[in-house]
Design an enzyme around this catalytic site. Structure first.
Site, short mmCIF file in Angstrom:
data_model
loop_
_atom_site.label_atom_id
_atom_site.label_comp_id
_atom_site.label_asym_id
_atom_site.label_seq_id
_atom_site.Cartn_x
_atom_site.Cartn_y
_atom_site.Cartn_z
N TYR A 188 49.19 87.69 12.53
CA TYR A 188 50.66 87.69 12.44
C TYR A 188 51.17 86.72 11.38
O TYR A 188 50.43 85.94 10.82
CB TYR A 188 51.34 87.47 13.79
N GLU A 189 52.47 86.85 11.08
CA GLU A 189 53.13 86.14 9.97
C GLU A 189 52.50 86.47 8.62
O GLU A 189 52.45 85.65 7.71
CB GLU A 189 53.11 84.62 10.20
N GLY A 190 52.01 87.69 8.50
CA GLY A 190 51.33 88.13 7.27
C GLY A 190 49.85 87.92 7.42
O GLY A 190 49.37 86.79 7.54
#
Length: 592
Positions: free
Chosen positions: A441-443
């Site tokens: 997550y978050e890229g």
């Protein structure tokens, strides 16, 4: 399963002895009157007590119970509401928040350590205040003064929480494809419609209100990412006097059933003409959201470090107690049926790898945090610009490398436990499940690597890289001769990274596939070299004090292990980069 203990001694070493943060704070007007070494020590000690005593005991029970969803309502596991309220009442949600709106005003160098402790204690719990702090950051940076006054005090107080709503079922990394719409209203508000997925903390019962930051497109928005705006959408409407009014027209459609972080509610959020307020300028929402995203990316890196620290604490205790076989050099414990497994070379290899990666990671996260503080508070424009450039360069490395090393460290801990590491009772398997999401997550870490190589290295023509590399070179050139055992291999690693960077810049001019083909391994080489720089700095401090305390002897031994056994990984990674992209395209789609 061992109890968590905050690594306060190592945190003090990094902040006070390696980076001398009190001298930096004294030079920054925005911090000089807020924090000093004594204040910081008191804050960290109290945070450590809360993490160990109140939050850590909920980790396993929260994993077993998970969040529950019923008729759009989400309930956190038993004990979470009470713990969160106590956490909020202590001011910890707003530890790094703007004092003008009720935040504690601590520098990022301090809040980063608090984040590590909370996430080591319980990653699922830590996600709720982390998302709130990130949402506050975007609101404070981009919203109108009226919105700040209306929402920030209760968010910093932990009475209200925050979420960020980006991803849609068809649009993950490619946010330019989002379909959520925002319709302007006569009163200056907007009606928001659309569906978002994977929304951490989108619905729960920990706070009385949830403030969503939602990406959506205006009717006349240009196509792609240049047409995205950011909106503040409260779960419950707020009256003019600050009291809560009617519920907004949004709901949680379901929660995800996940591999890990089961006590964190991951929601599908549906917005049906929900009232929202523009944050920042129209069609500039992606830039405003990235204020939060970049904060969260360092925070996610710290999550990876935190899981590695928890794994190490459990594994080293187990390795001292678990009796299996005799040491290769002969019996060590005559009064016992076997020796503790910590005598065995392979167990020591794993423990030292964990220790070196954790302590290097703590120094790295603290270094990036200090750049954030400098960029925010320095009165000198050139100093601010340099620090911001380093933050831009190092944020994808911090997110990806810290979480990659976090998974490796969690796996080593699980292996030290053997079969016990695979069963629920000892807690190691939960660490492996929980830490895995930090790479996603978050890229994803692959996206972070593309950001580093494509935007930061190639995109700047190598200028950002040179800025950081010159700092390493200056350290090497000015270090004393007694540090040569560390500066010589650091210099060799830097030369390898220099050559790799030049090779990439050259190849990328004619073949854009080289960026994607090289990015992951390049980021790894960058990460190991950065850790080598920070380990050399830590060794420099420890060399001068090794006669004072065993702590420094341990630090030096771990530094020597890092340079001998972990830094050499860069050679195989460099060879992979230079193999080029051609071998990735030898097969057409049908042959996969």
């Amino acid at each position: 399963m061992s109890d968590y203990q905050a690594p306060l001694r190592d945190m003090r070493f990094v902040l006070n002895e390696v980076f001398a943060v009190s001298r930096l704070w004294a030079q920054l007007p925005g911090l000089a009157e807020v924090v000093d070494e004594q204040t910081a020590a008191a804050v960290l000690e109290e945070a450590g007590k809360i993490a160990a005593g109140m939050i850590a005991p909920l980790r396993r029970s929260g994993d077993e119970q998970g969040c529950t969803w019923n008729d759009a309502a989400v309930r956190a596991p038993e004990g979470y509401v009470v713990a969160y309220q106590a956490f909020a009442e202590g001011g910890w949600v707003g530890v790094g928040g703007d004092p003008r709106y009720g935040g504690m005003g601590m520098p990022k160098a301090i809040s980063a350590q608090v984040e590590e402790m909370v996430n080591s204690a319980n990653l699922s719990f830590g996600l709720y205040p982390m998302l709130t702090a990130g949402a506050c950051l975007s609101i404070n940076a981009h919203a109108s003064e009226a919105l700040k006054q209306q929402f920030l005090p209760n968010m910093y107080a932990g009475t209200w929480s925050g979420s960020m709503c980006l991803t849609e079922a068809h649009a993950g990394t490619d946010l330019g494809m989002i379909r959520s719409k925002a319709e302007p209203q006569a009163d200056g508000s907007y009606k928001i419609s659309g569906s978002k997925i994977f929304i951490t903390g989108g619905e729960h019962d920990l706070t009385e209100n949830i403030i969503h930051l939602v990406l959506a497109k205006l009717p006349d928005a240009p196509a792609g990412p240049k047409g995205i705006s950011l909106f503040l959408v409260p779960k419950v409407m707020v009256n003019a006097d600050g009291s809560l009014g009617e519920r907004n027209s949004l709901s949680c459609g379901s929660i995800e059933h996940k591999m890990g972080i089961k006590a964190s509610s991951t929601c599908v959020m549906n917005f049906d003409q929900a009232v929202g307020y523009l944050v920042g300028e129209p069609n500039k929402g992606l830039a405003a959201m990235f204020t939060m995203m970049n904060y969260e990316r360092l925070g996610v890196g710290i999550q990876g470090l935190a899981q590695g620290e928890r794994s190490y604490q459990s594994a080293v205790e187990y390795a001292r107690d678990r009796l299996q076989c005799r040491a290769p050099m002969g019996t060590q414990c005559q009064d016992k049926a076997a020796d503790p497994i910590i005598v065995h070379p392979d167990v020591r290899r794993m423990l030292l790898t964990m220790k070196a990666l954790n302590e290097g990671g703590r120094a790295f996260s603290s270094y990036v945090a200090l750049q954030l503080d400098t960029a925010k508070y320095s009165e000198d424009a050139s100093t601010r610009e340099r620090a911001q450039a380093l933050v831009s360069l190092l944020t994808p490395v911090a997110k990806a490398f810290l979480t990659d090393m976090g998974l490796e460290t969690a796996l080593h801990g699980q292996m030290i436990f053997g079969g016990h590491g695979y069963i629920r009772e000892w807690g190691q398997e939960q660490l492996v499940r929980d830490v895995r999401i930090t790479q996603i997550y978050e890229g994803t870490n692959g996206i972070q690597a593309l950001d580093l190589v494509g935007r930061k290295i190639v995109g700047s023509g190598g200028a950002l890289y040179t800025l950081f590399a010159d700092e390493l070179r200056q350290f090497i050139e000015t270090a004393s001769t007694n540090l040569r055992e560390f500066t010589q291999p650091l210099n060799e690693a830097l030369q390898t990274l220099d050559e790799l960077t030049a090779w990439l810049l050259d190849r990328a001019q004619n073949n854009p596939n080289e960026i994607g083909a090289a990015s992951v391994e390049y980021l790894q080489v960058f990460g190991y070299t950065t850790y080598a720089y920070l380990w050399a700095r830590m060794a420099q401090t420890a060399l001068d004090k090794q006669a004072e305390e065993d702590f420094y002897v341990s630090k030096l031994g771990t530094a020597r292990f890092y340079f001998a056994r972990l830094l050499p990984r860069i050679h195989s990674l460099s060879a992979s980069v230079k193999a080029g992209s051609e071998c990735l395209y030898l097969l057409d789609e049908a042959k996969f």
